[in-house]
Design an enzyme around this catalytic site. Structure first.
Site, short mmCIF file in Angstrom:
data_model
loop_
_atom_site.label_atom_id
_atom_site.label_comp_id
_atom_site.label_asym_id
_atom_site.label_seq_id
_atom_site.Cartn_x
_atom_site.Cartn_y
_atom_site.Cartn_z
N ASP A 83 -8.27 -14.43 -30.54
CA ASP A 83 -8.10 -13.57 -31.46
C ASP A 83 -6.64 -14.62 -31.34
O ASP A 83 -5.46 -14.57 -30.40
CB ASP A 83 -7.39 -12.52 -31.39
CG ASP A 83 -6.33 -11.83 -32.84
OD1 ASP A 83 -5.97 -12.41 -33.09
OD2 ASP A 83 -6.65 -10.90 -32.47
N LYS A 132 0.42 -14.62 -40.34
CA LYS A 132 1.37 -15.58 -39.64
C LYS A 132 1.41 -16.77 -39.50
O LYS A 132 3.05 -16.94 -40.13
CB LYS A 132 0.72 -14.47 -38.79
CG LYS A 132 1.39 -13.19 -37.68
CD LYS A 132 0.11 -12.59 -38.15
CE LYS A 132 0.00 -10.59 -37.22
NZ LYS A 132 -0.64 -9.97 -37.42
N TRP A 187 -2.40 -6.37 -29.08
CA TRP A 187 -3.90 -6.51 -29.94
C TRP A 187 -5.23 -6.62 -29.07
O TRP A 187 -5.84 -5.77 -29.76
CB TRP A 187 -3.41 -7.83 -30.87
CG TRP A 187 -2.63 -7.67 -31.83
CD1 TRP A 187 -1.26 -8.23 -31.76
CD2 TRP A 187 -2.34 -6.52 -33.45
NE1 TRP A 187 -0.48 -7.57 -33.23
CE2 TRP A 187 -1.36 -6.39 -33.66
CE3 TRP A 187 -3.35 -5.68 -33.90
CZ2 TRP A 187 -1.21 -6.09 -34.93
CZ3 TRP A 187 -3.14 -5.21 -34.98
CH2 TRP A 187 -2.03 -5.47 -35.39
C1 LIG Z 1 -1.74 -8.82 -36.79
C2 LIG Z 1 -2.39 -9.54 -36.29
C3 LIG Z 1 -4.24 -9.08 -35.97
C4 LIG Z 1 -4.58 -7.58 -37.43
O1 LIG Z 1 -4.25 -8.39 -38.33
P1 LIG Z 1 -5.14 -7.87 -39.61
O2 LIG Z 1 -4.16 -9.61 -40.74
O3 LIG Z 1 -3.78 -7.02 -40.16
O4 LIG Z 1 -6.36 -6.80 -39.39
C5 LIG Z 1 -4.23 -9.08 -35.13
N1 LIG Z 1 -4.30 -9.76 -33.80
C6 LIG Z 1 -2.97 -10.08 -33.50
C7 LIG Z 1 -3.29 -11.38 -32.33
C8 LIG Z 1 -1.91 -10.52 -34.39
O5 LIG Z 1 -0.74 -11.27 -34.50
#
Ligand SMILES: *Cc1c(COP(=O)(O)O)cnc(C)c1O
Length: 367
Positions: free
Chosen positions: A172, A196, A102
């Site tokens: 993030d 998540k 990511w």
């Molecule tokens: C799932 C995830 C993403 C991507 O998320 P989207 O909402 O599908 O764009 C980005 N960073 C992390 C750490 C993730 O787990």
């Protein structure tokens, strides 16, 4: 009613009481005679939901008036682009820590906008741990420093966030937001796709320091004006109601945050999450090497437990027998293979006990 043990990485399991409340309010939201999906985003009812969700995020993280909480569509992936568009002007450099898949995606997008310095990379070690403080080399005056608090695919997580001095720290937190207490006041910006740990897909939560919003660029490095929809300031000024928001997703996020408060907040949630993760790591560590954990001990994720079996055939068998036993979502990400158990807030201790028990039996039969 069949609720399965859902180890999906995202979209992921939601708390049952939240689903039940949404169900009970679906046809007639508190006397409105319609669902949240059907009402105006300018209505009093929706404005209350929107304000409640913002207040809950701040309350759970212990943040005050100097922070704003924004609800933005486009997921975490839009944030990969929106962050540098607002905060990486021409002539500046942003520092990124390359800790996994990511982080790599965030870097790929930032590189399209401006200059990026990789302040640390764990790539050569196959993303098995987060860097130590002395492995991070920041540039002179970074526009910001970007980290990924939990790498969902590799299953590695920061236990202590790096000290970046006066530079704005950005994370993030898509896969571990609201899973443990932390000092949110250290961050200039935090973003997370909701799907998540805190809701359904369709909305990203952005937590941003008010004073930083005011420093955002309004023109692109090429000189063009940054469109209104891509500016954090637009969302802040309009309380995330500049255009039609993903109203039902925000409503669900608000319910999940209420559920977290009901559990006793982040300290209480962390305690259960720790117990859940310990059960599965204990099954790995007690298997005499049959299961091989991907992450180094000090960087083991409390949210995504990743491990390998002696062969890919055994991994396939593991996933299919687990499914037959009522446990789904255990296949590793298509880019890395192996097994991944995603054990977010809403997954019960009981589900983790079931998986740990299944893992022990599987070793006995196949080890
Ligand atoms: C799932 C995830 C993403 C991507 O998320 P989207 O909402 O599908 O764009 C980005 N960073 C992390 C750490 C993730 O787990």
């Amino acid at each position: 009613m069949g609720r399965i043990y859902n180890f999906n990485p995202g979209p992921a399991v939601l708390p049952l009481p939240v689903l039940e409340q949404a169900q009970s309010e679906l046809i007639d939201y508190r006397g409105a005679g319609m669902s949240v999906m059907e009402m105006s985003h300018r209505s009093k009812d929706y404005e209350a939901i929107n304000a409640d969700a913002e207040a809950r995020v701040k309350r759970l993280l212990g943040l005050g008036e100097d922070y704003r909480v924004l609800f933005v569509q486009g997921g975490a992936s839009l944030q990969f682009a929106m962050l540098p568009l607002n905060f990486l002007p021409a002539g500046a450099t942003a520092d990124y820590i390359l800790s996994g898949s990511w982080a790599q995606k965030a870097i790929d997008e930032a590189t399209k906008v401006g200059a990026v310095n990789i302040a640390a990379t764990m790539k050569e070690e196959r993303y098995t741990r987060m860097p130590a403080a002395d492995e991070i080399a920041l540039s002179e005056q970074p526009a910001y420093v970007h980290i990924t608090s939990n790498e969902t695919i590799q299953g590695v997580q920061w236990t202590q966030f790096p000290d970046v001095g006066a530079a704005p720290l950005v994370s993030d937190m898509s896969s571990d937001i609201m899973s443990r207490p932390f000092d949110a006041g250290k961050f200039a910006l935090i973003y997370a796709g909701a799907q998540k740990n805190i809701g359904p897909s369709g909305v990203a939560v952005v937590i941003i320091r008010q004073s930083w919003i005011e420093q955002a660029a309004t023109t692109l490095p090429g000189g063009a004006t940054l469109p209104a929809i891509l500016r954090y300031a637009t969302f802040a000024k309009n309380n995330s109601l500049y255009n039609t928001p993903p109203s039902f997703a925000v409503y669900m996020v608000n319910l999940v945050l209420g559920w977290i408060e009901d559990q006793g907040g982040l300290a209480a949630i962390e305690q259960v999450n720790r117990q859940k993760a310990d059960l599965i790591y204990a099954a790995i560590d007690g298997s005499d090497g049959f299961y091989r954990g991907h992450a180094a001990l000090e960087s083991r994720s409390m949210m995504n437990v990743t491990f390998r079996l002696p062969s890919e055939d055994l991994e396939k068998q593991f996933v299919s027998e687990a499914k037959a036993a009522g446990m789904v979502g255990l296949g590793g990400h298509r880019s890395v293979g192996g097994i991944r158990a995603s054990i977010y807030n809403a997954l019960t201790l009981e589900a983790c006990q079931a998986l740990a028990g299944f893992m022990s039996e599987f070793v006995q039969k196949n080890g």
